[in-house]
Design a protein around this motif. Sequence first.
Motif, PDB file in Angstrom:
ATOM      1  N   TYR A  35       0.836  -1.198   0.000  1.00 34.82           N
ATOM      2  CA  TYR A  35       0.000   0.000   0.000  1.00 34.82           C
ATOM      3  C   TYR A  35       0.877   1.257   0.000  1.00 34.82           C
ATOM      4  O   TYR A  35       1.979   1.259   0.548  1.00 34.82           O
ATOM      5  CB  TYR A  35      -0.838   0.085   1.284  1.00 34.82           C
ATOM      6  N   TRP A  36       0.295   2.305  -0.512  1.00 33.36           N
ATOM      7  CA  TRP A  36       0.719   3.658  -0.197  1.00 33.36           C
ATOM      8  C   TRP A  36      -0.431   4.311   0.576  1.00 33.36           C
ATOM      9  O   TRP A  36      -1.587   4.251   0.142  1.00 33.36           O
ATOM     10  CB  TRP A  36       1.016   4.487  -1.446  1.00 33.36           C
ATOM     11  N   ILE A  37      -0.095   4.898   1.693  1.00 41.69           N
ATOM     12  CA  ILE A  37      -1.061   5.679   2.444  1.00 41.69           C
ATOM     13  C   ILE A  37      -0.397   7.007   2.765  1.00 41.69           C
ATOM     14  O   ILE A  37       0.830   7.144   2.647  1.00 41.69           O
ATOM     15  CB  ILE A  37      -1.518   4.962   3.738  1.00 41.69           C
ATOM     16  N   GLY A  42      -2.331  17.345  10.582  1.00 45.63           N
ATOM     17  CA  GLY A  42      -3.546  17.458  11.364  1.00 45.63           C
ATOM     18  C   GLY A  42      -4.673  16.535  10.943  1.00 45.63           C
ATOM     19  O   GLY A  42      -5.791  16.644  11.462  1.00 45.63           O
ATOM     20  N   ALA A  43      -4.393  15.620  10.036  1.00 49.75           N
ATOM     21  CA  ALA A  43      -5.441  14.736   9.526  1.00 49.75           C
ATOM     22  C   ALA A  43      -5.107  13.283   9.838  1.00 49.75           C
ATOM     23  O   ALA A  43      -4.009  12.962  10.285  1.00 49.75           O
ATOM     24  CB  ALA A  43      -5.605  14.938   8.022  1.00 49.75           C
ATOM     25  N   GLY A  44      -6.054  12.415   9.558  1.00 48.74           N
ATOM     26  CA  GLY A  44      -5.840  10.992   9.751  1.00 48.74           C
ATOM     27  C   GLY A  44      -5.182  10.355   8.539  1.00 48.74           C
ATOM     28  O   GLY A  44      -4.865  11.016   7.548  1.00 48.74           O
ATOM     29  N   LEU A  45      -4.988   9.059   8.634  1.00 43.30           N
ATOM     30  CA  LEU A  45      -4.396   8.330   7.523  1.00 43.30           C
ATOM     31  C   LEU A  45      -5.385   8.238   6.365  1.00 43.30           C
ATOM     32  O   LEU A  45      -6.586   8.029   6.574  1.00 43.30           O
ATOM     33  CB  LEU A  45      -3.996   6.925   7.957  1.00 43.30           C
ATOM     34  N   GLU A  46      -4.863   8.373   5.171  1.00 40.99           N
ATOM     35  CA  GLU A  46      -5.685   8.294   3.967  1.00 40.99           C
ATOM     36  C   GLU A  46      -5.091   7.255   3.031  1.00 40.99           C
ATOM     37  O   GLU A  46      -3.893   7.283   2.736  1.00 40.99           O
ATOM     38  CB  GLU A  46      -5.721   9.652   3.262  1.00 40.99           C
ATOM     39  N   TRP A  47      -5.917   6.348   2.583  1.00 38.17           N
ATOM     40  CA  TRP A  47      -5.477   5.360   1.609  1.00 38.17           C
ATOM     41  C   TRP A  47      -5.227   6.040   0.272  1.00 38.17           C
ATOM     42  O   TRP A  47      -6.044   6.839  -0.193  1.00 38.17           O
ATOM     43  CB  TRP A  47      -6.524   4.269   1.448  1.00 38.17           C
ATOM     44  N   VAL A  48      -4.101   5.696  -0.348  1.00 39.96           N
ATOM     45  CA  VAL A  48      -3.750   6.238  -1.655  1.00 39.96           C
ATOM     46  C   VAL A  48      -3.849   5.156  -2.730  1.00 39.96           C
ATOM     47  O   VAL A  48      -4.492   5.343  -3.756  1.00 39.96           O
ATOM     48  CB  VAL A  48      -2.320   6.825  -1.642  1.00 39.96           C
ATOM     49  N   SER A  49      -3.227   4.012  -2.463  1.00 37.49           N
ATOM     50  CA  SER A  49      -3.118   3.023  -3.528  1.00 37.49           C
ATOM     51  C   SER A  49      -2.762   1.657  -2.978  1.00 37.49           C
ATOM     52  O   SER A  49      -2.169   1.545  -1.899  1.00 37.49           O
ATOM     53  CB  SER A  49      -2.037   3.473  -4.514  1.00 37.49           C
ATOM     54  N   THR A  50      -3.127   0.639  -3.750  1.00 35.90           N
ATOM     55  CA  THR A  50      -2.802  -0.747  -3.430  1.00 35.90           C
ATOM     56  C   THR A  50      -2.210  -1.442  -4.643  1.00 35.90           C
ATOM     57  O   THR A  50      -2.685  -1.255  -5.764  1.00 35.90           O
ATOM     58  CB  THR A  50      -4.068  -1.517  -3.016  1.00 35.90           C
ATOM     59  N   CYS A 102      -6.652  -5.218   0.556  1.00 30.49           N
ATOM     60  CA  CYS A 102      -7.919  -4.670   0.117  1.00 30.49           C
ATOM     61  C   CYS A 102      -7.680  -3.775  -1.089  1.00 30.49           C
ATOM     62  O   CYS A 102      -6.682  -3.051  -1.143  1.00 30.49           O
ATOM     63  CB  CYS A 102      -8.569  -3.861   1.239  1.00 30.49           C
ATOM     64  N   SER A 103      -8.624  -3.793  -1.999  1.00 27.58           N
ATOM     65  CA  SER A 103      -8.396  -3.086  -3.248  1.00 27.58           C
ATOM     66  C   SER A 103      -8.684  -1.593  -3.159  1.00 27.58           C
ATOM     67  O   SER A 103      -7.972  -0.789  -3.743  1.00 27.58           O
ATOM     68  CB  SER A 103      -9.247  -3.707  -4.352  1.00 27.58           C
ATOM     69  N   GLY A 104      -9.714  -1.246  -2.401  1.00 26.92           N
ATOM     70  CA  GLY A 104     -10.155   0.139  -2.417  1.00 26.92           C
ATOM     71  C   GLY A 104      -9.965   0.902  -1.122  1.00 26.92           C
ATOM     72  O   GLY A 104     -10.501   1.992  -0.966  1.00 26.92           O
ATOM     73  N   ARG A 105      -9.206   0.331  -0.208  1.00 25.84           N
ATOM     74  CA  ARG A 105      -8.950   0.987   1.070  1.00 25.84           C
ATOM     75  C   ARG A 105      -7.774   0.305   1.729  1.00 25.84           C
ATOM     76  O   ARG A 105      -7.311  -0.739   1.267  1.00 25.84           O
ATOM     77  CB  ARG A 105     -10.183   0.898   1.964  1.00 25.84           C
ATOM     78  N   TYR A 106      -7.313   0.922   2.797  1.00 24.29           N
ATOM     79  CA  TYR A 106      -6.239   0.308   3.550  1.00 24.29           C
ATOM     80  C   TYR A 106      -6.833  -0.528   4.667  1.00 24.29           C
ATOM     81  O   TYR A 106      -7.482   0.005   5.555  1.00 24.29           O
ATOM     82  CB  TYR A 106      -5.314   1.377   4.127  1.00 24.29           C
ATOM     83  N   CYS A 107      -6.592  -1.822   4.606  1.00 22.07           N
ATOM     84  CA  CYS A 107      -7.076  -2.739   5.629  1.00 22.07           C
ATOM     85  C   CYS A 107      -5.939  -2.996   6.608  1.00 22.07           C
ATOM     86  O   CYS A 107      -5.110  -3.888   6.394  1.00 22.07           O
ATOM     87  CB  CYS A 107      -7.556  -4.039   4.977  1.00 22.07           C
TER      88      CYS A 107
END
Length: 124
Positions: A35-37, A42-50, A102-107
């Motif tokens: 993954y790239w996250i 000031g924000a939370g973790l965001e999923w970028v790519s798998t 996971c394909s569309g998010r960071y699990c």
Amino acid sequence: EVQVAEAGGGPVQPGGSLRLSCTTSGFTFNTACMYWIRQAPGAGLEWVSTSNTVGDTYISDLLKDRFTISRDNAKSTLYLQMNNLKPEDTAVYYCVRGIWCCSGRYCSRPNDTRGQGTLVTVSS
């Protein structure tokens, strides 16, 4: 020991490009879920790519027109090509070797391995 290490971040002007790399060791990279996250200030973790275990790739819908994930299995390295960067892309970018893919998010799983991150700052 499983290790991942990001590189390639830095300051860039809006509209510019960067390519992040993630060098890995200690596991079989070519069948690993990667993954790239990112985490903006000031924000939370965001999923970028798998990049999954069979080579399929997924990019956040918000980013897919500008970001591309790829991997070089011979070098055990993951990449993130980022084009037309915007100030809102400013974040610490992390490479993660994921236990659950996971394909569309960071699990997230407890045994995931995440690097120290590389800071991307998009500013004029």
